[in-house]
Motif scaffolding. Structure first.
Motif, PDB file in Angstrom:
ATOM      1  N   THR B  14      45.850  36.357  38.546  1.00 28.55           N
ATOM      2  CA  THR B  14      45.228  35.361  37.685  1.00 28.55           C
ATOM      3  C   THR B  14      43.809  35.137  38.179  1.00 28.55           C
ATOM      4  N   ILE B  15      42.853  35.325  37.299  1.00 29.52           N
ATOM      5  CA  ILE B  15      41.457  35.043  37.659  1.00 29.52           C
ATOM      6  C   ILE B  15      41.039  33.826  36.857  1.00 29.52           C
ATOM      7  N   GLY B  16      40.659  32.785  37.548  1.00 30.91           N
ATOM      8  CA  GLY B  16      40.387  31.520  36.860  1.00 30.91           C
ATOM      9  C   GLY B  16      41.695  31.041  36.247  1.00 30.91           C
ATOM     10  N   SER B  17      41.689  30.860  34.940  1.00 33.35           N
ATOM     11  CA  SER B  17      42.928  30.421  34.303  1.00 33.35           C
ATOM     12  C   SER B  17      43.539  31.567  33.504  1.00 33.35           C
ATOM     13  N   LYS B  18      42.896  32.757  33.615  1.00 31.46           N
ATOM     14  CA  LYS B  18      43.339  33.875  32.785  1.00 31.46           C
ATOM     15  C   LYS B  18      44.262  34.800  33.578  1.00 31.46           C
ATOM     16  N   GLU B  19      45.418  35.069  33.034  1.00 31.62           N
ATOM     17  CA  GLU B  19      46.305  36.022  33.684  1.00 31.62           C
ATOM     18  C   GLU B  19      45.864  37.422  33.274  1.00 31.62           C
ATOM     19  N   VAL B  20      45.207  38.107  34.227  1.00 31.52           N
ATOM     20  CA  VAL B  20      44.614  39.404  33.913  1.00 31.52           C
ATOM     21  C   VAL B  20      45.643  40.519  34.062  1.00 31.52           C
ATOM     22  N   ILE B  21      46.472  40.401  35.080  1.00 32.49           N
ATOM     23  CA  ILE B  21      47.551  41.366  35.294  1.00 32.49           C
ATOM     24  C   ILE B  21      48.866  40.590  35.227  1.00 32.49           C
ATOM     25  N   GLY B  38      44.130  53.226  30.074  1.00 30.82           N
ATOM     26  CA  GLY B  38      44.140  52.068  29.194  1.00 30.82           C
ATOM     27  C   GLY B  38      42.739  51.813  28.681  1.00 30.82           C
ATOM     28  N   PRO B  39      42.627  51.031  27.636  1.00 28.23           N
ATOM     29  CA  PRO B  39      41.303  50.768  27.065  1.00 28.23           C
ATOM     30  C   PRO B  39      40.461  49.885  27.989  1.00 28.23           C
ATOM     31  N   ASN B  40      39.195  49.744  27.683  1.00 30.87           N
ATOM     32  CA  ASN B  40      38.312  48.887  28.484  1.00 30.87           C
ATOM     33  C   ASN B  40      38.900  47.485  28.588  1.00 30.87           C
ATOM     34  N   GLY B  41      38.856  46.963  29.790  1.00 30.99           N
ATOM     35  CA  GLY B  41      39.338  45.593  29.983  1.00 30.99           C
ATOM     36  C   GLY B  41      40.845  45.469  30.096  1.00 30.99           C
ATOM     37  N   ALA B  42      41.539  46.604  30.173  1.00 34.52           N
ATOM     38  CA  ALA B  42      42.999  46.553  30.224  1.00 34.52           C
ATOM     39  C   ALA B  42      43.498  46.016  31.559  1.00 34.52           C
ATOM     40  N   GLY B  43      42.694  46.227  32.601  1.00 31.13           N
ATOM     41  CA  GLY B  43      43.097  45.748  33.924  1.00 31.13           C
ATOM     42  C   GLY B  43      43.262  46.860  34.945  1.00 31.13           C
ATOM     43  N   LYS B  44      42.725  48.034  34.656  1.00 29.50           N
ATOM     44  CA  LYS B  44      42.860  49.159  35.584  1.00 29.50           C
ATOM     45  C   LYS B  44      42.140  48.873  36.893  1.00 29.50           C
ATOM     46  N   THR B  45      40.867  48.496  36.763  1.00 28.00           N
ATOM     47  CA  THR B  45      40.081  48.258  37.969  1.00 28.00           C
ATOM     48  C   THR B  45      40.661  47.091  38.771  1.00 28.00           C
ATOM     49  N   THR B  46      41.086  46.057  38.077  1.00 27.75           N
ATOM     50  CA  THR B  46      41.680  44.913  38.777  1.00 27.75           C
ATOM     51  C   THR B  46      42.905  45.344  39.570  1.00 27.75           C
ATOM     52  N   THR B  47      43.762  46.155  38.951  1.00 22.86           N
ATOM     53  CA  THR B  47      44.952  46.643  39.652  1.00 22.86           C
ATOM     54  C   THR B  47      44.553  47.475  40.866  1.00 22.86           C
ATOM     55  N   ASP B 158      39.107  55.426  40.823  1.00 25.52           N
ATOM     56  CA  ASP B 158      38.830  54.688  39.597  1.00 25.52           C
ATOM     57  C   ASP B 158      37.731  55.439  38.846  1.00 25.52           C
ATOM     58  N   GLU B 159      38.090  56.040  37.749  1.00 28.45           N
ATOM     59  CA  GLU B 159      37.155  56.796  36.916  1.00 28.45           C
ATOM     60  C   GLU B 159      36.299  57.762  37.732  1.00 28.45           C
ATOM     61  N   PRO B 160      36.921  58.677  38.448  1.00 36.28           N
ATOM     62  CA  PRO B 160      36.155  59.539  39.352  1.00 36.28           C
ATOM     63  C   PRO B 160      35.333  60.598  38.627  1.00 36.28           C
ATOM     64  N   SER B 191      41.445  56.160  34.081  1.00 37.69           N
ATOM     65  CA  SER B 191      40.484  56.626  33.095  1.00 37.69           C
ATOM     66  C   SER B 191      40.764  55.915  31.791  1.00 37.69           C
ATOM     67  N   HIS B 192      39.774  55.858  30.909  1.00 39.57           N
ATOM     68  CA  HIS B 192      40.122  55.414  29.572  1.00 39.57           C
ATOM     69  C   HIS B 192      40.102  56.585  28.608  1.00 39.57           C
ATOM     70  N   LEU B 193      39.861  57.783  29.167  1.00 43.90           N
ATOM     71  CA  LEU B 193      39.895  58.988  28.349  1.00 43.90           C
ATOM     72  C   LEU B 193      41.122  59.818  28.708  1.00 43.90           C
TER      73      LEU B 193
HETATM   74  N1  LIG Z   1      35.744  38.524  38.178  1.00 42.25           N
HETATM   75  C1  LIG Z   1      36.374  38.348  37.010  1.00 42.25           C
HETATM   76  N2  LIG Z   1      36.420  37.118  36.459  1.00 42.25           N
HETATM   77  C2  LIG Z   1      37.053  36.909  35.298  1.00 42.25           C
HETATM   78  N3  LIG Z   1      37.666  37.864  34.608  1.00 42.25           N
HETATM   79  C3  LIG Z   1      37.674  39.097  35.093  1.00 42.25           C
HETATM   80  C4  LIG Z   1      37.024  39.409  36.328  1.00 42.25           C
HETATM   81  N4  LIG Z   1      37.174  40.719  36.557  1.00 42.25           N
HETATM   82  C5  LIG Z   1      37.884  41.200  35.533  1.00 42.25           C
HETATM   83  N5  LIG Z   1      38.175  40.251  34.646  1.00 42.25           N
HETATM   84  C6  LIG Z   1      38.935  40.412  33.408  1.00 42.25           C
HETATM   85  O1  LIG Z   1      40.053  41.183  33.717  1.00 42.25           O
HETATM   86  C7  LIG Z   1      40.334  42.082  32.691  1.00 42.25           C
HETATM   87  C8  LIG Z   1      40.552  43.449  33.245  1.00 42.25           C
HETATM   88  O2  LIG Z   1      39.358  43.976  33.737  1.00 42.25           O
HETATM   89  P1  LIG Z   1      39.279  45.375  34.459  1.00 42.25           P
HETATM   90  O3  LIG Z   1      37.919  45.539  35.008  1.00 42.25           O
HETATM   91  O4  LIG Z   1      40.407  45.471  35.406  1.00 42.25           O
HETATM   92  O5  LIG Z   1      39.503  46.380  33.260  1.00 42.25           O
HETATM   93  P2  LIG Z   1      39.487  47.979  33.258  1.00 42.25           P
HETATM   94  O6  LIG Z   1      40.795  48.395  32.746  1.00 42.25           O
HETATM   95  O7  LIG Z   1      39.067  48.502  34.566  1.00 42.25           O
HETATM   96  O8  LIG Z   1      38.394  48.292  32.172  1.00 42.25           O
HETATM   97  P3  LIG Z   1      37.304  49.483  32.098  1.00 42.25           P
HETATM   98  O9  LIG Z   1      37.942  50.614  31.403  1.00 42.25           O
HETATM   99  O10 LIG Z   1      36.236  48.878  31.264  1.00 42.25           O
HETATM  100  O11 LIG Z   1      36.850  49.787  33.463  1.00 42.25           O
HETATM  101  C9  LIG Z   1      39.224  41.976  31.685  1.00 42.25           C
HETATM  102  O12 LIG Z   1      39.705  41.260  30.568  1.00 42.25           O
HETATM  103  C10 LIG Z   1      38.164  41.183  32.385  1.00 42.25           C
HETATM  104  O13 LIG Z   1      37.554  40.315  31.470  1.00 42.25           O
END
Ligand SMILES: Nc1ncnc2c1ncn2[C@@H]1O[C@H](COP(=O)(O)OP(=O)(O)OP(=O)(O)O)[C@@H](O)[C@H]1O
Ligand SMILES: [Mg+2]
Lengths: 317, 306
Positions: B14-21, B38-47, B158-160, B191-193
């Motif tokens: 959870t980042i802030g109040s948003k459950e990202v994963i 997964g598409p952009n913003g799916a949560g790959k980098t966060t994971t 991550d996206e090498p 990757s998103h591709l």
């Molecule tokens: N520091 C942060 N603060 C708030 N929200 C965040 C933060 N970092 C990521 N997020 C949110 O977490 C979600 C996942 O982001 P993430 O970077 O993991 O996506 P991704 O799958 O790697 O996307 P991409 O393909 O664009 O790299 C997004 O909705 C983003 O808005």
């Protein structure tokens, strides 16, 4: 433990490989040469006194200083201490050593404020820059605790300060020796101190002059280090630290009538206020009080840096 | 089943109040290349940040060779090599100085090992140059070199392929396969591709909105890569199937008026001639979309973010 030395090795490498660091050392080197040239051209510098003639030479100096003073009122504050010193030599029958490398090093102690400035800049960047460069990610995905990484960075800042201080001492001594020669290996001189005229060892005078200023240097560098790791912004860290370093005395003066004024960091950074003949800044302060206050601030600064750095999620920019 | 190299157990962030994963659970085996897509913003980098110890987990655990990243951080992370997003390095240091810097952080990395990873990523010529002068592709390679230095059991990328030219992508792809097959390394590659990583992955996990949508086995292996899915509209269909079987040993499948089968590209003209010469009417010939790609777009929708 070997691992920890490697971390310090890494941090020092990153400091000394940057051009900005070499600019700092160049500035110091040039300023010291400049100081040497200025002192050298000032005509009242006497490198040595004759074995048999030094009494006459001192008398002559005194007469010259007195006639100068008669012409110009304002010279009195400059010349009369010099006359006092000369009289001390004459009264105690001590042959003056003359001006040389050690004297030059002692007079350069104000260069420590430049060393402080540079240390603050290094401390301000050492954590914040890793975030700015994005290198923090690759730095922290190693089997090393964040505490150790932060500690290695802090110790490297202190080592930078130490190396820079040594550079100032050694380079000043070399330049002094080139311009004025060496006045012996344990030279003494007469100084006008607040407790009166005293005959002192120049080397111990150098140690205490530089030493007292080091307290301020370490406190401000630690403060910059804290701002750097809490806010990840080196400009902010440099700005606030330098502002506080310059304004510290005024801040204390401004609040001096408040009861809590003695707890302000800057009321305590100058420990020479407790040496004989000096008055503490605020009544009721003592050496042990100041040391306690300094330690509390020091621990607070480091604890804040550590607490934030340890917990922080490394995300985005 | 192969041994587990890394396991995610109900990982939440959870980042802030948003459950990202929102509770990810999956395992990656030794010697496997796992695509994380997964598409952009799916949560790959966060994971990936959580897997690499850069972010704290809000809930759940990551185990690397059985060691918990929460309670056994150092032991767990010792087995991980990673690049997270762009592989930023110190721009004022040379490639070699950068690698030596990271090498000093882990005991037991010799000069020879550094040279070895340099030649693996093909950066020998650029080692004495400042990283600030590197192209994105060169930095990407240096990033991979850095991740490989300590012979990790789990390699997270991550996206090498971001910024690499086609030849570079092919090289890295081959090297990653080699690492998995020969060194038994578990590789996670995001990757998103799909098309970019489909070719090198054994399995693909699809993530969307912080949730694992599916994990798919990729059946086609690198060796059969030049086989194409062909789709033909012919009549009579039964006759055509028989002809393909007897002349080319191809097992074609029928879907309504269409035939689907796999064939090498260079065989297709001869194959069509054979069918035509035997009185089969050919209405159209085309390449069939890979089954995985179909599924992927079905699952996440094309070009959707969020
Ligand atoms: N520091 C942060 N603060 C708030 N929200 C965040 C933060 N970092 C990521 N997020 C949110 O977490 C979600 C996942 O982001 P993430 O970077 O993991 O996506 P991704 O799958 O790697 O996307 P991409 O393909 O664009 O790299 C997004 O909705 C983003 O808005
Ligand atoms: Mg990403």
């Amino acid at each position: 433990m070997g691992n920890f030395f490697n971390l310090i090795h890494n941090e020092l490498t990153k400091i000394y490989i940057q051009k900005a660091t070499w600019v700092m050392y160049t500035i110091l080197a040039v300023v010291i040469i400049g100081a040497g040239i200025i002192v050298n051209t000032a005509d009242d510098i006497k490198v040595s006194y004759g074995e048999d003639t030094w009494r006459a030479e001192l008398q002559e100096e005194n007469e010259q200083l007195t006639t100068e003073m008669e012409g110009e009122e304002f010279l009195e504050s400059i010349n009369s201490p010099l006359i006092e010193r000369n009289n001390y030599y004459l009264e105690n029958d001590i042959q003056p050593a003359g001006y040389g490398a050690w004297n030059f090093v002692m007079e350069n102690s104000m260069l420590l404020s430049l060393v402080s400035l540079f240390t603050i800049i290094v401390a301000a960047g050492i954590v914040a820059n890793e975030f700015r460069w994005g290198t923090i990610k690759l730095l922290l995905i190693r089997p090393i605790s964040r505490t150790r990484i932060l500690a290695s960075k802090y110790i490297s800042v202190l080592l930078f300060a130490l190396f820079t201080l040594l550079f100032v001492l050694i380079w000043s001594w070399i330049i002094g020796a080139i311009f004025f020669g060496i006045e012996g290996w344990n030279p003494y001189t007469v100084l006008n101190k607040s407790s009166g005229v005293e005959y002192v060892s120049i080397i111990s005078e150098i140690i205490s002059d530089y030493g007292y200023q080091l307290v301020n240097l370490i406190m401000m560098a630690t403060f910059a280090f804290m701002v750097s790791s809490v806010f990840r912004n080196s400009a902010l860290a440099v700005g606030t630290s330098i502002f506080l370093m310059m304004a510290g005395k005024s801040i204390v003066a401004f609040f001096s009538d408040r009861a809590w004024a003695k707890y302000i960091l800057f009321a305590n950074t100058d420990l020479s206020q407790y040496t004989n003949g000096n008055e503490p800044l605020i009544e009721g302060m003592s050496l042990s009080f100041s040391i306690t206050v300094l330690l509390v601030y020091f621990v607070l600064f480091l604890a804040a840096s550590w607490g934030v750095f340890k917990q922080r999620d490394i995300a985005g920019h | 089943m192969a041994e587990t190299a890394m396991e995610l157990i109900n990982v939440k962030k959870t980042i802030g109040s948003k459950e990202v994963i929102k509770g990810l659970s999956f395992a990656i085996h030794k010697g496997e290349v796992f695509g994380f897509i997964g598409p952009n913003g799916a949560g790959k980098t966060t994971t990936i940040r959580m897997m690499a110890g850069l972010m704290k987990l809000s809930d759940g655990d990551v185990r690397i060779l059985e060691k918990s990243i929460k309670s056994d951080y150092k032991e767990a992370i010792r087995e991980v090599g990673a690049i997270v997003e762009n592989p930023e390095m110190y721009p004022f240091m040379t490639g070699l100085q950068n690698l030596s810097h990271y090498a000093r952080m882990i005991p037991g990395i010799t000069k020879e090992r550094i040279q070895e990873v340099i030649s693996v990523v093909g950066l020998e010529k650029a080692m004495k140059e400042k990283v600030g002068k590197y192209s994105l592709g060169m930095r990407q390679r240096l990033g991979i070199a850095q991740a490989l230095l300590h012979n990790p059991s789990v390699l997270i990328l991550d996206e090498p392929t971001n910024g690499l030219d086609p030849a570079g992508i092919r090289e890295i792809r081959m090297y990653i396969r080699k690492l998995a097959t020969e060194k038994n390394v578990a590789v996670i590659i995001s990757s998103h591709l799909l098309s970019e990583i489909e070719l090198m992955c054994d399995r693909i996990g699809v993530i969307k909105n912080g949730e694992l949508v599916t994990v798919q086995q990729v059946n086609e292996r690198a060796g059969q890569k030049n086989l194409k899915q062909v789709q033909m509209e012919v009549s009579p269909v039964n006759q055509a199937i028989k002809l393909l079987k007897t002349h080319y040993h191809i097992d074609a499948v029928q879907t309504e008026a269409f035939l689907r089968f796999q064939s090498k590209k260079e065989n297709i003209p001869a194959l069509i001639q054979t069918l035509a010469a035997n009185g089969i009417s050919i209405y159209q010939v085309g390449a069939a979309k890979g089954s995985l790609e179909d599924k992927f777009f079905d699952l996440i929708g094309e070009n959707t973010i969020g």
